[in-house]
Design an enzyme around this catalytic site. Structure first.
Site, mmCIF file in Angstrom:
data_model
loop_
_atom_site.group_PDB
_atom_site.id
_atom_site.type_symbol
_atom_site.label_atom_id
_atom_site.label_comp_id
_atom_site.label_asym_id
_atom_site.label_seq_id
_atom_site.Cartn_x
_atom_site.Cartn_y
_atom_site.Cartn_z
ATOM 1 N N ASP A 37 12.749 4.515 3.421
ATOM 2 C CA ASP A 37 11.690 5.132 3.985
ATOM 3 C C ASP A 37 12.184 6.662 4.174
ATOM 4 O O ASP A 37 13.381 6.990 4.195
ATOM 5 C CB ASP A 37 11.799 4.568 5.172
ATOM 6 C CG ASP A 37 10.404 4.682 6.204
ATOM 7 O OD1 ASP A 37 9.654 3.412 6.080
ATOM 8 O OD2 ASP A 37 10.202 5.601 6.643
ATOM 9 N N ASP A 57 11.306 9.779 -0.171
ATOM 10 C CA ASP A 57 10.038 10.459 0.073
ATOM 11 C C ASP A 57 9.362 9.632 -0.862
ATOM 12 O O ASP A 57 9.801 10.098 -2.038
ATOM 13 C CB ASP A 57 10.008 11.795 0.272
ATOM 14 C CG ASP A 57 8.738 12.348 0.423
ATOM 15 O OD1 ASP A 57 7.729 11.730 0.038
ATOM 16 O OD2 ASP A 57 8.719 13.607 0.738
ATOM 17 N N VAL A 58 8.534 9.104 -0.923
ATOM 18 C CA VAL A 58 7.792 8.265 -2.110
ATOM 19 C C VAL A 58 7.114 9.467 -2.836
ATOM 20 O O VAL A 58 6.748 9.283 -4.078
ATOM 21 C CB VAL A 58 6.553 7.130 -1.793
ATOM 22 C CG1 VAL A 58 7.476 5.888 -1.102
ATOM 23 C CG2 VAL A 58 5.647 7.526 -0.781
ATOM 24 N N ASN A 84 4.957 -0.122 -0.661
ATOM 25 C CA ASN A 84 4.204 -0.442 1.099
ATOM 26 C C ASN A 84 3.972 1.036 1.929
ATOM 27 O O ASN A 84 3.125 0.989 2.618
ATOM 28 C CB ASN A 84 4.994 -1.383 1.554
ATOM 29 C CG ASN A 84 4.665 -1.598 3.235
ATOM 30 O OD1 ASN A 84 3.689 -1.966 3.634
ATOM 31 N ND2 ASN A 84 5.550 -0.726 3.848
ATOM 32 N N TYR A 148 -8.559 7.817 3.042
ATOM 33 C CA TYR A 148 -7.643 6.670 3.050
ATOM 34 C C TYR A 148 -8.311 5.637 1.920
ATOM 35 O O TYR A 148 -7.373 5.043 1.286
ATOM 36 C CB TYR A 148 -7.708 5.880 4.423
ATOM 37 C CG TYR A 148 -6.794 4.697 4.633
ATOM 38 C CD1 TYR A 148 -5.400 5.066 4.549
ATOM 39 C CD2 TYR A 148 -7.392 3.460 4.489
ATOM 40 C CE1 TYR A 148 -4.432 3.674 4.596
ATOM 41 C CE2 TYR A 148 -6.582 2.563 4.662
ATOM 42 C CZ TYR A 148 -5.123 2.575 4.645
ATOM 43 O OH TYR A 148 -4.310 1.488 4.568
ATOM 44 N N LYS A 152 -6.513 4.114 -1.525
ATOM 45 C CA LYS A 152 -6.277 2.659 -1.674
ATOM 46 C C LYS A 152 -7.245 2.148 -2.869
ATOM 47 O O LYS A 152 -6.669 1.186 -3.426
ATOM 48 C CB LYS A 152 -6.581 1.839 -0.489
ATOM 49 C CG LYS A 152 -5.769 2.009 0.766
ATOM 50 C CD LYS A 152 -4.012 1.929 0.374
ATOM 51 C CE LYS A 152 -3.209 2.200 1.529
ATOM 52 N NZ LYS A 152 -1.796 1.712 1.131
ATOM 53 N N ILE A 181 -4.383 -4.972 10.591
ATOM 54 C CA ILE A 181 -2.976 -5.776 10.980
ATOM 55 C C ILE A 181 -2.465 -4.928 12.444
ATOM 56 O O ILE A 181 -2.404 -3.732 12.287
ATOM 57 C CB ILE A 181 -2.124 -5.489 9.697
ATOM 58 C CG1 ILE A 181 -2.689 -6.022 8.628
ATOM 59 C CG2 ILE A 181 -0.724 -6.411 10.037
ATOM 60 C CD1 ILE A 181 -3.240 -7.536 8.456
ATOM 61 N N THR A 183 0.163 -2.970 13.663
ATOM 62 C CA THR A 183 1.247 -2.245 13.594
ATOM 63 C C THR A 183 1.126 -0.955 14.089
ATOM 64 O O THR A 183 -0.070 -0.724 14.608
ATOM 65 C CB THR A 183 1.305 -2.082 12.017
ATOM 66 O OG1 THR A 183 0.552 -1.176 11.416
ATOM 67 C CG2 THR A 183 1.326 -3.229 10.991
ATOM 68 N N THR A 186 -2.113 1.006 13.587
ATOM 69 C CA THR A 186 -3.489 0.509 14.241
ATOM 70 C C THR A 186 -3.240 0.544 15.783
ATOM 71 O O THR A 186 -4.201 -0.030 16.457
ATOM 72 C CB THR A 186 -3.733 -0.766 13.518
ATOM 73 O OG1 THR A 186 -2.738 -1.687 13.685
ATOM 74 C CG2 THR A 186 -4.087 -0.675 11.957
HETATM 75 N N1 LIG Z 1 -1.874 -1.665 9.286
HETATM 76 C C1 LIG Z 1 -2.879 -2.163 8.653
HETATM 77 O O1 LIG Z 1 -3.981 -2.554 9.335
HETATM 78 C C2 LIG Z 1 -3.282 -2.000 7.209
HETATM 79 C C3 LIG Z 1 -4.054 -2.375 6.533
HETATM 80 C C4 LIG Z 1 -4.245 -2.399 5.093
HETATM 81 C C5 LIG Z 1 -3.294 -1.649 4.484
HETATM 82 N N2 LIG Z 1 -2.157 -1.160 5.326
HETATM 83 C C6 LIG Z 1 -1.228 -0.594 4.350
HETATM 84 O O2 LIG Z 1 0.062 -1.044 4.670
HETATM 85 C C7 LIG Z 1 1.087 -0.094 4.374
HETATM 86 C C8 LIG Z 1 2.071 -0.414 5.563
HETATM 87 O O3 LIG Z 1 1.348 0.087 6.768
HETATM 88 P P1 LIG Z 1 1.742 -0.254 8.408
HETATM 89 O O4 LIG Z 1 0.572 -0.386 9.070
HETATM 90 O O5 LIG Z 1 3.024 -0.882 8.393
HETATM 91 O O6 LIG Z 1 2.097 1.273 8.728
HETATM 92 P P2 LIG Z 1 3.379 2.030 9.426
HETATM 93 O O7 LIG Z 1 2.709 3.351 9.711
HETATM 94 O O8 LIG Z 1 3.859 0.883 10.691
HETATM 95 O O9 LIG Z 1 4.398 1.999 8.394
HETATM 96 C C9 LIG Z 1 4.490 2.983 7.326
HETATM 97 C C10 LIG Z 1 5.854 3.425 6.852
HETATM 98 O O10 LIG Z 1 5.738 4.296 5.624
HETATM 99 C C11 LIG Z 1 6.582 5.171 5.992
HETATM 100 N N3 LIG Z 1 6.249 6.283 5.180
HETATM 101 C C12 LIG Z 1 5.204 7.280 5.511
HETATM 102 N N4 LIG Z 1 5.425 8.450 4.448
HETATM 103 C C13 LIG Z 1 6.112 7.967 3.663
HETATM 104 C C14 LIG Z 1 6.857 8.650 2.505
HETATM 105 N N5 LIG Z 1 6.308 9.781 1.910
HETATM 106 N N6 LIG Z 1 7.805 8.179 1.908
HETATM 107 C C15 LIG Z 1 8.479 7.141 2.447
HETATM 108 N N7 LIG Z 1 7.881 6.479 3.443
HETATM 109 C C16 LIG Z 1 6.889 7.053 4.060
HETATM 110 C C17 LIG Z 1 6.615 5.526 7.554
HETATM 111 O O11 LIG Z 1 7.886 6.316 7.755
HETATM 112 C C18 LIG Z 1 6.661 3.995 7.965
HETATM 113 O O12 LIG Z 1 7.773 3.352 8.108
HETATM 114 C C19 LIG Z 1 0.444 1.126 4.208
HETATM 115 O O13 LIG Z 1 0.261 1.247 2.621
HETATM 116 C C20 LIG Z 1 -0.677 0.684 4.803
HETATM 117 O O14 LIG Z 1 -1.702 1.899 4.314
HETATM 118 C C21 LIG Z 1 -2.051 -1.157 6.552
#
Ligand SMILES: NC(=O)c1ccc[n+]([C@@H]2O[C@H](COP(=O)([O-])OP(=O)(O)OC[C@H]3O[C@@H](n4cnc5c(N)ncnc54)[C@H](O)[C@@H]3O)[C@@H](O)[C@H]2O)c1
Length: 243
Positions: A37, A57-58, A84, A148, A152, A181, A183, A186
């Site tokens: 992360d 950093d991805v 993720n 977004y 995706k 979801i 988190t 959201t």
């Molecule tokens: N929460 C939702 O409703 C939802 C719905 C559909 C898809 N998603 C996808 O699921 C995944 C996780 O989402 P989440 O809700 O847990 O989000 P979150 O914000 O809780 O967590 C995201 C994580 O990604 C890390 N991150 C951000 N930029 C980064 C980078 N450049 N390099 C490395 N790490 C990085 C952040 O530090 C964080 O720990 C995401 O890809 C999101 O788009 C989430």
């Protein structure tokens, strides 16, 4: 217990939300887990025996090269990658600009593609591996969140292309499509009663998903239980995309 025994798994964005739950579930199933992360502070809090926090950093090719080298030298192999890490935006088409497009595409799209670029060949050399990419229900429907959604949609498309490219090398690539979801991503939505009621009304199961419900589906796809599944698309959305 033990569904991932002996496996080495990298989870990007593993310090928060869905990623944190994936880390926890994989750990419970006896994998050696690398939570990668950009948020090093949050990583410190989740690191423990068999859960190794590593800065990534991805969007950085240098970071990916270093991570892959470190994991190979410390643990000998990489069996599972979960792409993720991601960010979101609520800007409308009228509000977007190139900077916004570039940021979303770079982290959500290019970041996951770099994971494939650096990890899939390592798996192919071992003739086995499983990669799960996090797309979103927004890539299947007109839910909005335009930049977004586009980022995706890219994840959806290149997951299938990668499944074809690496299928003969024993590397499986699948994509999951979470609905809304609960988190940190959201949180704003959850705090607005009106927005929450609207989402629930559009979801057959009439509630938000929980991060562990996404983590459990990813656990299945990542494990050998899914040994003949590649190029698949799994919605984890309480029926949202079925409407
Ligand atoms: N929460 C939702 O409703 C939802 C719905 C559909 C898809 N998603 C996808 O699921 C995944 C996780 O989402 P989440 O809700 O847990 O989000 P979150 O914000 O809780 O967590 C995201 C994580 O990604 C890390 N991150 C951000 N930029 C980064 C980078 N450049 N390099 C490395 N790490 C990085 C952040 O530090 C964080 O720990 C995401 O890809 C999101 O788009 C989430």
């Amino acid at each position: 217990m033990g569904r991932l025994k002996g496996k080495v798994a990298i989870i990007t964005g593993g310090a928060s939300g869905i990623g944190e739950k994936i880390v926890q579930r994989f750990h419970e199933e006896n994998a050696i887990v690398i939570a990668a992360d950009i948020n090093e502070q949050a990583l410190k809090q989740i690191s423990k025996e068999q859960v190794h926090g590593k800065k990534l950093d991805v969007t950085s090719e240098e970071d990916w090269k270093r991570l892959v080298d470190e994991v190979k030298s410390e643990f000998g192999k990489i069996d599972i990658l979960v792409n993720n890490a991601g960010i979101s935006t609520e800007k409308t088409i009228e509000q977007i600009d190139y900077h916004e497009w570039e940021k979303l595409s770079k982290i959500n799209g290019f970041g996951a593609l770099l994971g494939l670029k650096y990890v899939a060949p390592e798996m192919a050399a071992a003739n086995k591996g499983s990669i799960v990419n996090l797309s979103s229900v927004t890539a299947l429907t007109g839910m909005g969140l335009n930049t977004y959604t586009a980022s995706k949609g890219a994840v959806r498309a290149f997951s299938k292309a990668a499944a074809v490219e690496f299928g003969g090398s024993g590397v499986r690539v699948n994509a999951v499509f979470p609905g809304v979801i609960a988190t940190p991503m959201t949180e704003g939505l959850e705090e607005s009663g009106e927005a929450l009621a609207r989402i629930n009304a559009m979801t057959p199961m009439q509630r938000l998903g929980q991060p562990e419900e996404v983590a459990n589906a990813i656990l299945f796809l990542a494990s050998d239980e899914a040994s003949y599944i590649t190029g698949a698309e799994l919605a984890i959305d309480g029926g949202y995309s079925a409407l």
